[in-house]
Design an enzyme around this catalytic site. Structure first.
Site, PDB file in Angstrom:
ATOM      1  N   ASP A 172       0.772  -1.242   0.000  1.00 17.50           N
ATOM      2  CA  ASP A 172       0.000   0.000   0.000  1.00 17.50           C
ATOM      3  C   ASP A 172       0.803   1.292   0.000  1.00 17.50           C
ATOM      4  O   ASP A 172       0.247   2.350  -0.275  1.00 17.50           O
ATOM      5  CB  ASP A 172      -0.995   0.004   1.172  1.00 17.50           C
ATOM      6  CG  ASP A 172      -2.287   0.734   0.822  1.00 17.50           C
ATOM      7  OD1 ASP A 172      -2.533   0.959  -0.378  1.00 17.50           O
ATOM      8  OD2 ASP A 172      -3.044   1.093   1.742  1.00 17.50           O
TER       9      ASP A 172
ATOM     10  N   HIS B 190       1.881   4.309   6.370  1.00 19.25           N
ATOM     11  CA  HIS B 190       1.746   4.943   5.048  1.00 19.25           C
ATOM     12  C   HIS B 190       0.538   5.877   4.959  1.00 19.25           C
ATOM     13  O   HIS B 190       0.361   6.547   3.941  1.00 19.25           O
ATOM     14  CB  HIS B 190       1.690   3.873   3.946  1.00 19.25           C
ATOM     15  CG  HIS B 190       0.567   2.889   4.129  1.00 19.25           C
ATOM     16  ND1 HIS B 190       0.715   1.758   4.886  1.00 19.25           N
ATOM     17  CD2 HIS B 190      -0.695   2.865   3.662  1.00 19.25           C
ATOM     18  CE1 HIS B 190      -0.431   1.079   4.875  1.00 19.25           C
ATOM     19  NE2 HIS B 190      -1.301   1.732   4.139  1.00 19.25           N
TER      20      HIS B 190
END
Length: 969
Positions: free
Chosen positions: A111, A380
């Site tokens: 991701d 993230h």
């Protein structure tokens, strides 16, 4: 995933683990992979029953539950620093090894928004056998897919190359989610538990968008849909093993609905495998990579090029998040830097003050609160600035709480070591001008967390112009006092400090009685200038000079004109201006900018028509204050630059100080849909080539690329710590204390994005409060170094770390009259000093209770002996990193021999050293990673790591990060 705020995500994560464990126990064929330890640990500590804990142990032993990556979070790769990536991996791995004896060997980095070349190296050093990524440029992925090149052996580091290479798998165009289109239903397919709604799940158990349950009537259609997708994907890979990920964001929160439907489908396909031409099975990531490894194919090598920036379509360049939420990025880095100082400070205290009065277990908890906070913000959707304001506040609160704890710990260590009476307050500062001295006779304690001798200035606020500074022996210390740019009622006192590695010095600061006062910085204010009419009169230039540079300013514009490097007499024309990209927030009118994306539809626009100037000059430092106004009559400035250069007196090692031009910026509040940049233009013929770092570890060469659409945004890159431009002889380096987007949009130019304020009406962004209406003022710092390539090569790595790890300043009231009464006490008696090409990456006491003998560790877990005991304070974690690449510098690129016993002599007598994998869970002598065949190295064997010498002497080669457990007498 962090689009929910904390309570929601915990409720969701708890449901995942509770129902998945229950379902896995119901069918021997079922499997599951788990990634982020922060969520798993919260479930394990707060929710899991003893029975569930036993079941997790059993599932791990049977290989049906697999932890992949195993860090606290799935960290971002573009804007994180290598130190923090290592920290969050180590935190998660330590927990897994201590609790289960489990060591992750595969990654699942699906991701993060683009892939750095540092990551494969870190995972190889951690003992991983294979690495998996997904988000890379859409056009590059299409090309790799077509040519069956989505799998390769990645040599992420040019210096470590095949020694730390790793097999890498790029997910195909469907990425990490199950394709949800069903030709026979208007509902999404394969997601039988629907879409998560927490913390208020529907009373009737019917969630939004639940897939059609598998029944006799639709079973064949489901199977056909799945098989067609599997075959489509098989054509893009070289082996007949297809990785088909089942799940997506916020899935498996009700595994009791998910697994029974999956079972029916898999059984049906396998019963009709002759007809379908495929067989299917539950698998972990490890099962998949083992199958590919067993095929024994020969793979192509990818060099050290990264996969940044990342675009999902022509107008969607994910380069905005390099700058989003600049304040969070700055606080996260300062917190990380304080943690680094606190770890070594505490380690030395434990080693050299065994009878000290501080409770070690409490101190470790204080450090752990900051370890946890710095780890989690590396997510993230954390330091990237791609979270909602609520989640951003959670990160900030956790960081500030951890910072408070570690400041408190460091202050109490100072007290204890100096046997101080507890009536005075000691409090510490990790911000340049964080605190002040107002009362009479205070002392300042300054700790240098780097393993080098440093000479630098620390700044404190004082309420008086006539000040004197003395060291422990009562000798005067060079200092300069001047009016503060920030507050009219206070003054800034700059103190010149020289401190050995991992040591502290004490200074007393008092109002001057006429003896040895600090130098005075005198201010000259220049008239505000209209820069739009600048070209009409002849140039009037005035110089600002130190031993390394002469900077010329143009009196007609109040702007910088040129910099001359005095050693070579080389002059570079250099001007700086602030501009803004005006961006669109209305999806009906075209591409937008948001937390993730930067979408500029035109060139940047200059923001100011008038510049004010004040020059404050003294014997030690000159500060140039430039204020940028929208026009000649505006009341308030929107931008400011404070540029500082230093003059170091005779007898001090001022090489680093003299060669840096410090700049601090004040930017904001911005208007809506503005992206603010500082553009530095030079007459260097750079051919638009830019160099930026990956995670403060290695440099990447960035060629300017012209695209049909979105050329500006697609030529933005992350600068985590370093960027530079150069011509054949001269290099201009930029060093940063937080991440920024950076680009070279013209020959001889480099621009840094400093701040963003956006609003857009994209429904998904509105639903998740992701519009980045950030009205803050940001104050980033960048250091400039100008010089020949040879000179900048010697300076920039140590300078970048000197900026990252500025000294920690602590304040207290003096007990006893004369400064001589201050004990000249270090935390220990001899400093820890490394040569300038080696960096002490880590010196800490992790506190893990695990045995470093693997067989013993596994045995004690199976016998149930691995229960909560006291933390282990005898094991010290040491990491040393070589800062240079092979061939980068004739001297500094050489391997370095280090005697660990003498290096750590000040902490006590070293009795044993064990070399470990990066996160500490493997003994390197037993770590045998898979060796994948490449055309370059055809023989397949297990791949062994570096060897440790018996006599505490180690040789550290270029770019190596060596990790050790050290034990003392």
């Amino acid at each position: 995933f962090f689009f929910f705020f904390r309570e929601k995500i915990y409720a969701y994560a708890a449901n995942v683990y509770t129902t998945v464990v229950e379902e896995l126990m119901k069918g021997k064929q079922r499997k599951f992979i788990a990634v982020e330890q922060e969520f798993f640990r919260l479930w394990w500590d707060a929710v899991a029953t003893d029975t569930q804990k036993q079941q997790v142990h059993q599932l791990l032993q049977e290989g049906r539950l697999e932890f992949v990556i195993g860090g606290q979070v799935m960290h971002d790769e573009a804007v994180t620093l290598i130190d923090d990536q290592i920290l969050q991996l180590t935190e998660g791995h330590g927990f897994l090894y201590e609790t289960f004896g489990f060591r992750p060997q595969f990654s699942w980095h699906v991701d993060p928004f683009g892939a750095s070349a540092t990551t494969p190296t870190l995972f190889a050093l951690s003992g991983f056998n294979a690495h998996l990524i997904s988000r890379i440029d859409y056009d590059l992925k299409a090309d790799m897919q077509k040519n069956k090149k989505l799998q390769f052996v990645w040599q992420g580091s040019p210096s470590l190359s095949e020694r730390q290479e790793i097999f890498t798998h790029v997910m195909d165009q469907y990425s990490y989610c199950t394709p949800s289109h069903l030709p026979f239903s208007n509902r999404s397919g394969f997601y039988w538990n629907g879409f998560a709604t927490f913390p208020d799940p529907p009373k009737d158990g019917v969630y939004p968008n639940m897939s059609l349950p598998v029944t006799d009537t639709n079973l064949h259609q489901y199977a056909q849909t799945m098989v067609e997708n599997i075959k489509e994907r098989a054509a893009w890979f070289r082996t007949s093993d297809v990785l088909w990920p089942w799940g997506c964001d916020k899935q498996f929160f009700n595994a009791s609905v998910q697994y029974p439907n999956m079972d029916l489908l898999l059984d049906y396909i396998n019963k009709h495998s002759g007809e379908f031409g495929v067989t299917v099975q539950y698998a972990t990531v490890g099962d998949y990579f083992q199958a590919v490894y067993n095929r024994n194919l020969t793979w192509e090598i990818r060099n050290s090029q990264d996969f940044l920036p990342y675009s999902t379509e022509p107008f969607q360049a994910w380069t905005g998040f390099y700058t989003s939420r600049s304040t969070l990025k700055g606080v996260a880095r300062r917190a990380s830097s304080l943690l680094y100082a606190g770890e070594s400070f505490f380690t030395q205290y434990v080693r050299t003050h065994p009878e000290g009065s501080i409770c070690k277990c409490k101190a470790l908890k204080q450090l752990q609160s900051l370890r946890w906070a710095v780890s989690e913000v590396q997510h993230h959707d954390g330091i990237t600035g791609t979270e909602s304001p609520k989640v951003k506040d959670m990160y900030m609160n956790n960081l500030m709480y951890g910072v408070f704890n570690v400041k408190k710990l460091m202050a109490s260590i100072i007290f204890d070591v100096n046997n101080a009476t507890k009536n005075g307050e000691v409090y510490s500062s990790v911000y340049p001008k964080d605190s002040g001295i107002s009362d009479i006779d205070q002392y300042v304690v300054v700790y240098n967390p780097l393993a080098w001798n440093i000479t630098t200035f620390v700044t404190i606020s004082v309420s008086n112009l006539a000040m004197s500074v003395y060291d422990e022996l009562g000798h005067p210390v060079p200092a300069q006092v001047q009016s503060s740019a920030e507050s009219p009622s206070t003054y800034d006192l700059y103190i010149l400090v020289t401190i050995s590695g991992l040591s502290y010095r004490k200074y007393s600061v008092k109002p001057s009685d006429g003896n040895q006062p600090a130098f005075l910085g005198r201010s000259i204010k220049y008239k505000r200038r209209d820069i739009t009419r600048a070209g009409q009169q002849g140039r009037q230039l005035f110089p600002v000079v130190n031993n390394c540079y002469q900077i010329l300013f143009d009196q007609n514009t109040n702007l910088m004109h040129s910099i001359t490097q005095r050693e070579t007499n080389q002059t570079v024309e250099l001007t700086q201006e602030f501009l803004e990209y005006h961006v669109n927030g209305d999806t009906m009118k075209g591409p937008i900018s948001d937390n993730y994306l930067f979408g500029s539809n035109a060139s940047a626009v200059p923001v100011s028509k008038a510049v004010g100037l004040e020059v404050v000059s003294g014997a030690l430092m000159t500060e140039i204050r430039q204020y940028f106004y929208s026009n000649l009559t505006s009341q308030d400035y929107i931008y400011a630059v404070y540029t500082r250069i230093y003059t170091v007196p005779e007898g001090y090692d001022g090489k680093l100080l003299c060669h840096r031009i410090e700049q601090e910026y004040s930017v904001g509040p911005l208007e809506l849909n503005r992206e603010a940049i500082l553009r530095t233009s030079t007459n260097l013929n750079t051919r638009q080539l830019l160099y930026t770092d990956n995670n403060g570890y290695q440099m990447q060469k960035r060629l300017f690329k012209a695209y049909v659409n979105n050329t500006v945004a697609r030529n933005y890159y992350p600068m985590v710590q370093t960027a530079y431009i150069e011509d054949d002889t001269t290099r201009l380096m930029l060093l940063a204390e937080r991440a920024h987007g950076v680009s070279s949009q013209g020959n001889g130019q480099v621009e840094v994005m400093l701040h963003r304020r956006l609003w857009n009406n994209l429904e998904w962004n509105l639903n998740n409060n992701l519009t980045l209406n950030d009205s803050s003022v940001v104050r980033p710092v960048i250091w400039l170094i100008l010089g020949t390539k040879a000179v900048t090569n010697i300076l920039y790595r140590t300078s970048a770390l000197a900026l990252e790890h500025r000294p920690v300043v602590m304040f207290g009231a003096l007990s006893g009259g004369k400064p001589g009464h201050l004990q000249q006490n270090s935390v220990h008696d001899s400093p820890v000093t490394l040569p300038p090409n080696l960096h002490l990456q880590t010196l800490s006491i992790p506190g893990w209770r695990y045995s470093s003998n693997h067989a013993q560790q596994v045995r004690s877990i199976r016998m149930g002996k691995q229960k909560q005991g006291d933390a282990d304070f005898s094991r010290v974690l040491l990491r040393i990193r070589h800062l240079y690449e092979v061939g980068e510098d004739p001297v500094l690129s050489k391997p370095v021999i280090v005697d660990l016993k003498s290096l750590l002599n000040g902490l006590g007598s070293v009795t044993a050293v064990e070399e470990r994998s990066l996160t500490g869970t493997w003994d390197v002598s037993t770590l045998k990673r898979w060796k994948w065949n490449t055309a370059q190295y055809p023989s397949k064997e297990f791949f062994n790591s570096t060897k440790t010498s018996e006599d505490f002497i180690v040789t550290v080669h270029p770019k190596e990060i060596r990790t050790f457990f050290v034990y003392f007498q």
